[in-house]
Design an enzyme around this catalytic site. Structure first.
Site, short mmCIF file in Angstrom:
data_model
loop_
_atom_site.label_atom_id
_atom_site.label_comp_id
_atom_site.label_asym_id
_atom_site.label_seq_id
_atom_site.Cartn_x
_atom_site.Cartn_y
_atom_site.Cartn_z
N GLU A 1 -19.59 -142.05 10.62
CA GLU A 1 -18.34 -141.86 10.49
C GLU A 1 -17.37 -142.58 11.43
O GLU A 1 -17.87 -142.98 12.29
CB GLU A 1 -18.37 -139.98 10.94
N TYR B 1 -17.53 -152.37 8.36
CA TYR B 1 -18.56 -151.78 7.50
C TYR B 1 -18.49 -151.74 6.24
O TYR B 1 -19.43 -152.02 5.46
CB TYR B 1 -18.25 -150.13 7.90
#
Length: 149
Positions: A104, A116
């Site tokens: 998250e 990411y």
């Protein structure tokens, strides 16, 4: 540069860094639980010249893995160290037979999201009000690990 398992002697530095980096910081007892009691938790520090400059936690749970926390000392940010830690965790999870990795991230954290995404993570959902400090939403990002070994 050395990546090694986090131990209890590291916690003073890790908690100080966690509080510097995050408004929803983990406590010393959170890290102690992860190191001593959570059988799925693996935590590492990144050292340069015997100084801890980063850390990462990952849960390895059968076919799934999850990044629980990652942080880099501010003066060492933007040098690729977060990428190195993430690549090490991806390799570890793949070696352990995990099929996916998730994490998250605050929807406002564009630098982390870009990292990411560059590693192959995709946004799969929004966790509404995920962060306790300001109730900011988080993206759930997931990466398939097949073929990563």
């Amino acid at each position: 540069m050395l990546i090694r398992a986090m131990d209890l002697d590291d916690l003073d530095q890790i908690v100080e860094l966690e509080q510097l980096l995050f408004t929803s910081a983990w406590s010393r007892s959170d890290f102690m639980y992860e190191i001593l009691e959570n059988q799925f938790s693996f935590n590492y520090v990144l050292e340069i010249d015997n100084e801890i400059v980063g850390y990462v936690g990952v849960w390895l749970m059968y076919e799934q893995s999850q990044i629980t926390t990652i942080g880099i000392v501010p003066k060492y940010q933007h040098q690729g160290l977060g990428r190195i830690l993430m690549q090490e965790m991806i390799a570890l999870a793949s070696q352990q037979g995990c099929e996916t990795m998730s994490l998250e991230v605050r929807i406002s954290n564009q630098k982390a999201i870009s990292l990411y995404e560059s590693l192959g993570f995709e946004t799969k959902a929004i966790r509404k009000g995920y962060y306790q400090d300001n109730h900011e939403d988080a993206y759930l990002m997931v990466k398939g690990l097949e073929g990563q070994k």
